[in-house]
Write an enzyme that holds these catalytic residues in place. Structure first.
Site, PDB file in Angstrom:
ATOM      1  N   ASP A  11       2.237  -3.562 -14.936  1.00  0.00           N
ATOM      2  CA  ASP A  11       2.508  -3.074 -13.582  1.00  0.00           C
ATOM      3  C   ASP A  11       1.232  -3.090 -12.730  1.00  0.00           C
ATOM      4  OD1 ASP A  11       3.604  -1.872 -11.371  1.00  0.00           O
ATOM      5  OD2 ASP A  11       3.943   0.076 -12.297  1.00  0.00           O
ATOM      6  N   HIS A 205       7.441   8.129 -13.285  1.00  0.00           N
ATOM      7  CA  HIS A 205       6.507   7.046 -12.931  1.00  0.00           C
ATOM      8  C   HIS A 205       6.106   7.269 -11.465  1.00  0.00           C
ATOM      9  CE1 HIS A 205       5.471   2.550 -13.317  1.00  0.00           C
ATOM     10  NE2 HIS A 205       5.294   2.802 -12.035  1.00  0.00           N
ATOM     11  N   CYS A 238      -0.139  -1.070  -3.735  1.00  0.00           N
ATOM     12  CA  CYS A 238       1.242  -0.835  -3.319  1.00  0.00           C
ATOM     13  C   CYS A 238       1.676  -1.999  -2.445  1.00  0.00           C
ATOM     14  CB  CYS A 238       1.345   0.474  -2.540  1.00  0.00           C
ATOM     15  SG  CYS A 238       2.996   0.784  -1.924  1.00  0.00           S
ATOM     16  N   ASN A 247       0.048   2.907  -8.595  1.00  0.00           N
ATOM     17  CA  ASN A 247       0.190   3.736  -9.796  1.00  0.00           C
ATOM     18  C   ASN A 247      -0.842   4.856  -9.887  1.00  0.00           C
ATOM     19  OD1 ASN A 247       2.244   2.107 -11.201  1.00  0.00           O
ATOM     20  ND2 ASN A 247       0.646   0.541 -11.216  1.00  0.00           N
TER      21      ASN A 247
END
Ligand code: MG
Length: 300
Positions: A11, A205, A238, A247
């Protein structure tokens, strides 16, 4: 014990501009595995043309499997479709992650399918994985808010989470994809989730885009959540707010948990070493306030 699922290599790196060599990614994962993290998401079996950052998934997983798979570590990989699943299975991946969202506008932009259609696609993959004895984790994006539809209703989250469990997955990760969740909303959503699901099977998350990630984690802990996704050094921006934070950083989460006496099994000096290595490779400063202070002072 709090379970941390490290999502930096997948991610995180997927959302960084720099495309690293397979060797550097492997070194990063190897350093992460030495820090005591037990769950490290390695890569995504997508087409290299779709996400070039993940173009070496096969090579990378082979290295991880041959050199780091000591039996007690989990190396889940994201699988977007049946082709990706077949590749993962052939390589011996033991845990896959599937993904959907609560917003049709989001899934349409992302994978050109409605939420309903994503579940139709995942059905086949989940069926095969169950048959092959491969564990499945599920990601729900836009759980709290969508870049196109705005605030999300908890009823949608409950519905999508329920559909995931019906696919036979063992853990659903509830994602604040654009980092808009607020503590009051998080508390209210978890109270609703509790009435339908065992919180042991849910992960949170969070993204720190608007500075709420740690507060949201604290509220989640108070409500009984014990699994969190995070990214070493705060890797991954982002995509819906250029230049903004994505994150939540694993180091910041560690500091919060450590301060509360919660065990994570993470050795912070080793984790910081992994983050420092990868941040130098992508040539960018860390998003983690804790890590910045730690690297500057050498003290917790
Ligand atoms: Mg994320």
């Amino acid at each position: 014990m709090i379970k941390i699922v490290e999502v930096g290599p997948r991610d995180g790196l997927q959302n960084e501009k720099t495309i690293l060599t397979t060797e550097d990614k492997f070194k990063f994962i190897s350093l992460l595995s030495l820090s005591g993290l037990k769950n490290i998401e390695v890569t995504s079996f997508v087409k290299a043309t779709a996400i070039p950052q993940m173009g070496d998934a096969t090579e990378l997983f082979k290295m991880v499997q041959s050199q780091l798979d000591f039996g007690h570590l989990n190396f889940p990989c994201l699988v977007p479709n049946i082709q990706g699943y077949e590749t993962a299975k052939k390589l011996g991946v033991k845990e896959i992650a599937l993904f959907s969202a609560t917003s049709d506008s989001f899934t349409k932009k992302n994978v050109n399918a409605t939420v309903e259609e994503t579940f139709n696609r995942m059905q086949e993959v989940a069926q095969e994985a169950r048959k092959d004895g491969i564990k499945i984790r599920g990601y729900v994006s836009t759980a709290f808010g969508c870049p196109y539809e705005g605030a999300m209703d908890v009823a949608k989250l409950i519905n999508v989470t329920d559909r995931f469990f019906k696919l036979g997955i063992y853990e659903v990760s509830v994602g604040d994809t654009i980092g808009v969740a607020t503590p009051g909303q998080v508390r209210s959503f978890i109270k609703h989730l509790k009435t339908s699901f065992d919180l042991k099977n849910l992960a949170m998350h969070f993204h720190d885009t608007r500075g709420m990630a740690l507060t949201n984690i604290l509220v989640s802990l108070e409500e009984g959540i014990s699994t969190f996704d995070s990214s070493a050094g705060g890797l991954g921006g982002c995509p819906y707010a250029k230049g903004a934070t994505g994150n939540v950083a694993t180091e910041d989460v560690w500091y919060l948990l450590h301060s509360m006496g919660c065990e994570t099994g993470i050795e912070i000096s080793k984790l910081a070493e992994a983050s420092k290595f990868i941040l130098e490779k992508i040539n960018r400063p860390t998003e983690s306030k804790f890590l910045r202070a730690y690297l500057n002072t050498g003290k917790v």
